[in-house]
Each structure stands twice: as structure tokens, then as C-alpha cells.
Design a protein around this motif. Structure first.
Motif, short mmCIF file in Angstrom:
data_model
loop_
_atom_site.label_atom_id
_atom_site.label_comp_id
_atom_site.label_asym_id
_atom_site.label_seq_id
_atom_site.Cartn_x
_atom_site.Cartn_y
_atom_site.Cartn_z
N TYR A 32 -9.60 5.12 -4.07
CA TYR A 32 -10.03 4.17 -5.09
C TYR A 32 -10.36 2.84 -4.41
O TYR A 32 -10.09 2.65 -3.22
N GLN A 34 -10.55 -1.52 -5.48
CA GLN A 34 -10.23 -2.53 -6.50
C GLN A 34 -11.07 -3.78 -6.26
O GLN A 34 -11.44 -4.09 -5.13
N TYR A 36 -11.03 -8.00 -7.24
CA TYR A 36 -10.22 -9.12 -7.71
C TYR A 36 -11.10 -10.37 -7.75
O TYR A 36 -12.06 -10.50 -6.98
N PHE A 46 -6.57 -9.38 -10.64
CA PHE A 46 -7.16 -8.04 -10.69
C PHE A 46 -8.20 -7.95 -11.80
O PHE A 46 -7.98 -8.42 -12.92
N LEU A 49 -10.48 -1.30 -11.23
CA LEU A 49 -10.24 -0.26 -10.24
C LEU A 49 -11.21 0.88 -10.53
O LEU A 49 -11.40 1.26 -11.69
N ARG A 51 -12.14 4.86 -9.13
CA ARG A 51 -11.65 5.96 -8.32
C ARG A 51 -12.82 6.69 -7.66
O ARG A 51 -13.96 6.60 -8.11
N LEU A 89 -13.14 -10.55 -4.41
CA LEU A 89 -12.57 -9.80 -3.30
C LEU A 89 -12.56 -8.32 -3.63
O LEU A 89 -12.20 -7.95 -4.75
N GLY A 95 -2.36 2.10 4.55
CA GLY A 95 -1.13 2.88 4.66
C GLY A 95 -0.15 2.49 3.57
O GLY A 95 -0.08 1.34 3.17
N SER A 96 0.58 3.47 3.05
CA SER A 96 1.55 3.24 1.97
C SER A 96 0.89 2.64 0.74
O SER A 96 1.56 1.97 -0.06
N TYR A 97 -0.42 2.84 0.62
CA TYR A 97 -1.22 2.32 -0.51
C TYR A 97 -1.18 0.81 -0.62
O TYR A 97 -1.41 0.25 -1.68
N ILE A 98 -0.88 0.14 0.49
CA ILE A 98 -0.91 -1.32 0.50
C ILE A 98 -2.37 -1.76 0.55
O ILE A 98 -3.11 -1.35 1.43
N PRO A 99 -2.82 -2.57 -0.40
CA PRO A 99 -4.22 -2.99 -0.42
C PRO A 99 -4.59 -3.81 0.82
O PRO A 99 -3.84 -4.69 1.23
N PHE A 101 -7.61 -6.29 1.95
CA PHE A 101 -8.64 -7.08 1.27
C PHE A 101 -9.78 -7.43 2.21
O PHE A 101 -9.57 -7.68 3.40
N GLY A 102 -11.00 -7.46 1.65
CA GLY A 102 -12.11 -8.06 2.34
C GLY A 102 -11.99 -9.57 2.29
O GLY A 102 -11.09 -10.12 1.64
N ARG B 31 7.74 -3.23 -6.65
CA ARG B 31 7.14 -3.56 -5.36
C ARG B 31 6.83 -5.06 -5.29
O ARG B 31 6.32 -5.64 -6.25
N TYR B 33 5.13 -7.96 -2.47
CA TYR B 33 4.36 -8.11 -1.24
C TYR B 33 4.26 -9.59 -0.87
O TYR B 33 4.17 -10.45 -1.75
N TYR B 35 1.65 -12.03 1.46
CA TYR B 35 0.37 -12.12 2.17
C TYR B 35 0.20 -13.55 2.70
O TYR B 35 0.77 -14.49 2.17
N PRO B 43 -6.71 -12.23 1.60
CA PRO B 43 -5.26 -12.15 1.86
C PRO B 43 -4.97 -11.12 2.95
O PRO B 43 -5.54 -10.03 2.95
N TYR B 48 6.19 -5.86 2.75
CA TYR B 48 6.43 -5.52 1.36
C TYR B 48 7.79 -4.86 1.18
O TYR B 48 8.38 -4.31 2.12
N GLU B 56 7.87 -2.10 5.08
CA GLU B 56 6.82 -2.24 6.08
C GLU B 56 6.59 -3.70 6.43
O GLU B 56 6.65 -4.57 5.55
N ASP B 99 0.67 4.66 -7.14
CA ASP B 99 -0.62 4.52 -6.47
C ASP B 99 -1.66 3.88 -7.38
O ASP B 99 -1.82 4.28 -8.53
N PRO B 102 -2.52 -2.25 -10.04
CA PRO B 102 -3.02 -3.56 -9.61
C PRO B 102 -1.89 -4.46 -9.15
O PRO B 102 -0.77 -4.36 -9.63
N GLN B 103 -2.22 -5.33 -8.24
CA GLN B 103 -1.26 -6.32 -7.79
C GLN B 103 -1.41 -7.57 -8.64
O GLN B 103 -2.52 -8.00 -8.93
#
Lengths: 111, 114
Positions: A32, A34, A36, A46, A49, A51, A89, A95-99, A101-102, B31, B33, B35, B43, B48, B56, B99, B102-103
Motif C-alpha cells: 500500500y 499513503q 499525508y 493522514f 491510503l 492498496r 508527503l 520493515g515492520s510496516y514502519i512508514p 516518507f518521501g 504503537r 514512533y 521521527y 520525517p 518505535y 526497533e 498493517d 494511518p499514523q
């Protein structure tokens, strides 16, 4: 390595026009993506999203497309207003679904 | 939904001093985080937590940085012996642990090192 590219140059458009922002990525196969919005001095908010099995998604004046072959997402704002001026953004799951960002693209809508 | 709050909003300190920032996430989010964001960049992930466990840390996070989330509620980020390069906006975000969720970001703490 994984890379997300957003145009670093600001996009200037006239009120009422459609703004189109681009997010390209390499070395990702994201499930997916996202989008922002970030205003100066504020945290990102946000928006949408989409998929990998969705070609297009809409929310009010916003439309996002996702082309996994081109490895690109387009973000459209129709009938743009000065209040839409902000940095947009894109983010992809790492990894671990941590976003991840551009750097974002600044949109300036002129009245 | 009271949102994510961060304190302080701004911090100015001299190089070499220690600073600590606080983040209060949305209460039902497990969760959390941290940044860092510099001008013109997106960011950048630091670390997290899932509940109280720090799962991590970015390789960018030097050993001068430490974060805690006691009891899985609020979190603190401490920077010891600050350096000029630490000047940035420090953002906290929270989310549900599944999964694609949104944050939700706070408005950050802007750190300036003199």
C-alpha cells in the motif's frame, strides 16, 4: 536500496485548477501507499491510503492512483483552493510496516 | 480523540546540554514512533514502541539518544550532549498496531542548538 522520489520543486497553480503531485519509488514492492499533508510548523496529517490491488481511490476532491508497474502514485486535488497550499508527503511501508516518507512536494495555490 | 500532544513545542539549548521531550499518544494506540525532520525533508524514522517494548531503532540513532515508554503510555526522548546537528523538528506519532493503519502525528518539538 529503497528510494522514494517526490519533486522537490514547489508546484504553483491557479485556484480552481487540478493539482497533480507525483511519488515514484524504486526497490519497493509495497502492499500500500499513503499520502499525508503537512502545514508549516505542524505534524503530517493522514489523507489517503491506496492498496496495491486498487488502481484509484477518491475522497472528496482528492484522487490517488497507484501503478505498481510504473512504480508510481499520482495525487490529484481537483478544484484547488488556496487552503490546499501545503506540503504533501507520500509514505511506503518499510520493515515492520514502519512508514518511510518521501521528502514531500510543496503545493502553492494562487487566488 | 484528543490527538497526539508533544511538549515542549520549542526548545533552545546550548551545545553539550541534555534535553528531554515528551509525547502523549492517542490512548488506544499501542504503537508509538519518533521521527526527526529537517527543513525540506520528510520525517526520518528514529525508533518505535509496541506498548512498552522498544522494538526497533534506526541506525541513524546515535547512542546519545534514548527513548522510553514506561507502562506503554507516554514516551520520552532524551538527547545527551547535544550537538549542532541535532537541531531539527522531533515528531511523535501513534497508531494502532495493524498493517496500514494511518499514523497520527503531534505537532513536534522544534530543537535549536546554540
Amino acid at each position: 536500496s529503497q528510494k522514494i522520489e517526490q519533486n522537490s520543486e514547489a508546484l504553483n497553480i491557479q485556484e480552481g485548477k487540478t493539482a497533480t503531485l507525483t511519488c515514484n519509488y524504486t526497490n519497493y514492492s509495497p502492499a500500500y501507499l499513503q499520502w499525508y499533508r503537512q502545514d508549516p510548523g505542524r505534524g503530517p496529517v493522514f489523507l489517503l491510503l491506496i492498496r496495491e490491488n486498487e488502481k484509484e481511490k477518491r475522497k472528496e476532491r482528492l484522487k490517488v492512483t497507484f501503478d505498481t508497474t510504473l512504480k508510481q502514485s499520482l495525487f490529484h486535488i481537483t478544484a484547488s483552493q488556496p487552503a490546499d497550499s501545503a506540503t504533501y508527503l507520500c509514505a511506503l511501508p518499510g520493515g515492520s510496516y514502519i512508514p518511510t516518507f518521501g521528502r514531500g512536494t510543496s503545493l502553492i495555490v494562487h487566488p | 480523540d484528543t490527538g497526539v500532544s508533544q511538549d515542549p513545542r520549542h526548545k533552545i539549548t546550548k551545545r553539550g546540554q541534555n534535553v528531554t521531550f515528551r509525547c502523549d499518544p492517542i490512548s488506544e494506540h499501542n504503537r508509538l514512533y519518533w521521527y526527526r525532520q529537517t527543513l525540506g525533508q520528510g520525517p526520518e524514522f528514529l525508533t518505535y514502541f509496541q506498548n512498552e517494548a522498544q522494538l526497533e531503532k534506526s541506525r541513524l540513532l546515535s547512542n546519545r539518544f534514548s527513548a522510553e515508554r514506561p507502562k506503554g503510555s507516554f514516551s520520552t526522548l532524551e538527547i545527551q550532549r547535544t550537538e549542532q546537528g541535532d537541531s531539527a523538528m522531533y515528531l511523535c506519532a501513534s497508531s494502532l498496531g495493524t498493517d496500514g493503519q494511518p499514523q497520527h502525528f503531534g505537532d513536534g518539538t522544534r530543537l535549536s542548538i546554540l
